[in-house]
Design an enzyme around this catalytic site. Structure first.
Site, mmCIF file in Angstrom:
data_model
loop_
_atom_site.group_PDB
_atom_site.id
_atom_site.type_symbol
_atom_site.label_atom_id
_atom_site.label_comp_id
_atom_site.label_asym_id
_atom_site.label_seq_id
_atom_site.Cartn_x
_atom_site.Cartn_y
_atom_site.Cartn_z
ATOM 1 N N HIS A 166 60.770 32.854 41.606
ATOM 2 C CA HIS A 166 61.564 33.331 40.468
ATOM 3 C C HIS A 166 61.148 34.715 39.983
ATOM 4 O O HIS A 166 61.986 35.475 39.501
ATOM 5 C CB HIS A 166 61.463 32.349 39.299
ATOM 6 C CG HIS A 166 62.221 31.068 39.519
ATOM 7 N ND1 HIS A 166 62.484 30.160 38.520
ATOM 8 C CD2 HIS A 166 62.775 30.549 40.655
ATOM 9 C CE1 HIS A 166 63.174 29.137 39.008
ATOM 10 N NE2 HIS A 166 63.343 29.341 40.305
ATOM 11 N N ASN A 167 59.853 35.003 40.034
ATOM 12 C CA ASN A 167 59.357 36.256 39.449
ATOM 13 C C ASN A 167 59.032 37.320 40.487
ATOM 14 O O ASN A 167 58.663 38.433 40.122
ATOM 15 C CB ASN A 167 58.107 35.990 38.601
ATOM 16 C CG ASN A 167 58.304 34.866 37.602
ATOM 17 O OD1 ASN A 167 57.675 33.814 37.692
ATOM 18 N ND2 ASN A 167 59.200 35.065 36.652
ATOM 19 N N THR A 192 38.783 34.181 33.906
ATOM 20 C CA THR A 192 39.978 33.412 33.552
ATOM 21 C C THR A 192 41.211 33.822 34.346
ATOM 22 O O THR A 192 42.203 33.087 34.349
ATOM 23 C CB THR A 192 40.315 33.622 32.063
ATOM 24 O OG1 THR A 192 40.534 35.029 31.860
ATOM 25 C CG2 THR A 192 39.195 33.141 31.153
ATOM 26 N N GLY A 193 41.200 35.002 34.893
ATOM 27 C CA GLY A 193 42.392 35.582 35.531
ATOM 28 C C GLY A 193 43.241 36.365 34.542
ATOM 29 O O GLY A 193 44.160 37.086 34.939
ATOM 30 N N GLY A 251 42.373 38.846 32.221
ATOM 31 C CA GLY A 251 42.165 40.301 32.207
ATOM 32 C C GLY A 251 42.764 40.967 33.429
ATOM 33 O O GLY A 251 43.396 42.035 33.333
ATOM 34 N N ARG A 297 36.486 30.747 36.805
ATOM 35 C CA ARG A 297 35.841 29.763 35.935
ATOM 36 C C ARG A 297 36.826 28.686 35.496
ATOM 37 O O ARG A 297 36.518 27.865 34.630
ATOM 38 C CB ARG A 297 35.254 30.464 34.699
ATOM 39 C CG ARG A 297 34.118 31.422 35.038
ATOM 40 C CD ARG A 297 33.729 32.277 33.836
ATOM 41 N NE ARG A 297 32.583 33.139 34.155
ATOM 42 C CZ ARG A 297 32.237 34.196 33.445
ATOM 43 N NH1 ARG A 297 32.925 34.536 32.368
ATOM 44 N NH2 ARG A 297 31.201 34.928 33.807
ATOM 45 N N ASP A 347 35.895 40.564 39.843
ATOM 46 C CA ASP A 347 34.701 41.013 39.134
ATOM 47 C C ASP A 347 33.576 40.016 39.434
ATOM 48 O O ASP A 347 33.712 39.150 40.306
ATOM 49 C CB ASP A 347 34.979 41.209 37.635
ATOM 50 C CG ASP A 347 35.180 39.891 36.884
ATOM 51 O OD1 ASP A 347 35.190 38.810 37.517
ATOM 52 O OD2 ASP A 347 35.334 39.957 35.644
ATOM 53 N N HIS A 397 67.662 35.958 39.649
ATOM 54 C CA HIS A 397 66.326 36.447 39.297
ATOM 55 C C HIS A 397 66.206 37.958 39.470
ATOM 56 O O HIS A 397 65.381 38.597 38.820
ATOM 57 C CB HIS A 397 65.276 35.716 40.126
ATOM 58 C CG HIS A 397 65.354 34.228 39.969
ATOM 59 N ND1 HIS A 397 65.095 33.603 38.764
ATOM 60 C CD2 HIS A 397 65.719 33.254 40.834
ATOM 61 C CE1 HIS A 397 65.278 32.295 38.904
ATOM 62 N NE2 HIS A 397 65.653 32.065 40.143
ATOM 63 N N CYS A 417 39.064 36.987 38.188
ATOM 64 C CA CYS A 417 38.002 37.220 37.210
ATOM 65 C C CYS A 417 37.644 35.857 36.617
ATOM 66 O O CYS A 417 37.910 34.832 37.250
ATOM 67 C CB CYS A 417 38.420 38.246 36.152
ATOM 68 S SG CYS A 417 39.863 37.803 35.161
HETATM 69 C C1 RB5 Z 1 33.755 38.375 32.259
HETATM 70 O O1 RB5 Z 1 32.791 37.717 31.488
HETATM 71 C C2 RB5 Z 1 35.149 37.929 31.846
HETATM 72 O O2 RB5 Z 1 35.464 38.430 30.597
HETATM 73 C C3 RB5 Z 1 36.164 38.380 32.877
HETATM 74 O O3 RB5 Z 1 35.797 37.890 34.116
HETATM 75 C C4 RB5 Z 1 37.584 37.900 32.667
HETATM 76 O O4 RB5 Z 1 37.647 36.533 32.432
HETATM 77 C C5 RB5 Z 1 38.418 38.669 31.755
HETATM 78 O O5 RB5 Z 1 39.611 38.401 31.571
#
Ligand code: RB5
Length: 145
Positions: free
Chosen positions: A97-98, A66-67, A69, A108, A8, A132, A64
């Site tokens: 393992h997974n 945080t990764g 979502g 970020r 994203d 596994h 994204c």
């Molecule tokens: C976008 O602001 C943020 O919510 C998205 O990139 C992600 O971190 C969601 O998990």
């Protein structure tokens, strides 16, 4: 390998780094996004997950902010084991393992150098199989409890 990659707006910059520096020599399918305009991560998570699930790609990479979502959305697709990794150790275990088939990164959270190292380990590590396999089968079957 055939690698599907998507991000994203919060992961766009890191996606471009991985495309330029981490995936040369691979056949890459870039499902977007293609700029930093605000967009919705599930669009790209589901595109990549479906490419991996259908066998059109061997592995996927999703980024994204945080990764988180991306990992939630991609893992809803049948056959997808999406793993959010913040270290090389996590990437190694996710594959060994997974049998994770989609790597999720937080644009970020990890810097470009760390992300490239994580990606390299993810691409180079194979599934260990053995005990596994039974555990992955339990996930597919919905658990034994
Ligand atoms: C976008 O602001 C943020 O919510 C998205 O990139 C992600 O971190 C969601 O998990």
């Amino acid at each position: 390998m055939r690698i599907a990659i998507g991000a994203d707006h919060a992961g766009y910059g890191l996606k471009q780094v991985l495309l330029e520096e981490g995936l040369s020599g691979h056949e890459v399918i870039d499902v977007g996004t293609h700029d930093t305009s605000s967009t919705d991560y599930p669009i790209y998570a589901l595109r990549v997950a479906r490419l991996v699930s259908s066998g059109e790609a061997d592995l996927g990479v999703l980024i994204c902010g945080t990764g988180i979502g991306m990992s939630i959305a991609a893992s809803r697709v049948a056959g997808i084991r999406a793993a959010l990794c913040t270290s090389e150790y996590m990437a190694r275990m996710a594959r060994a393992h997974n049998d994770a088939n989609v790597l999720c990164l937080g644009g970020r959270v990890v810097g470009p150098g760390q992300a490239l190292a994580i990606l390299q380990v993810f691409l180079e590590t194979g599934f260990q199989g053995g005990r596994h396999v039974r555990r992955l089968r339990l996930i597919e079957e919905g658990g034994a409890g």
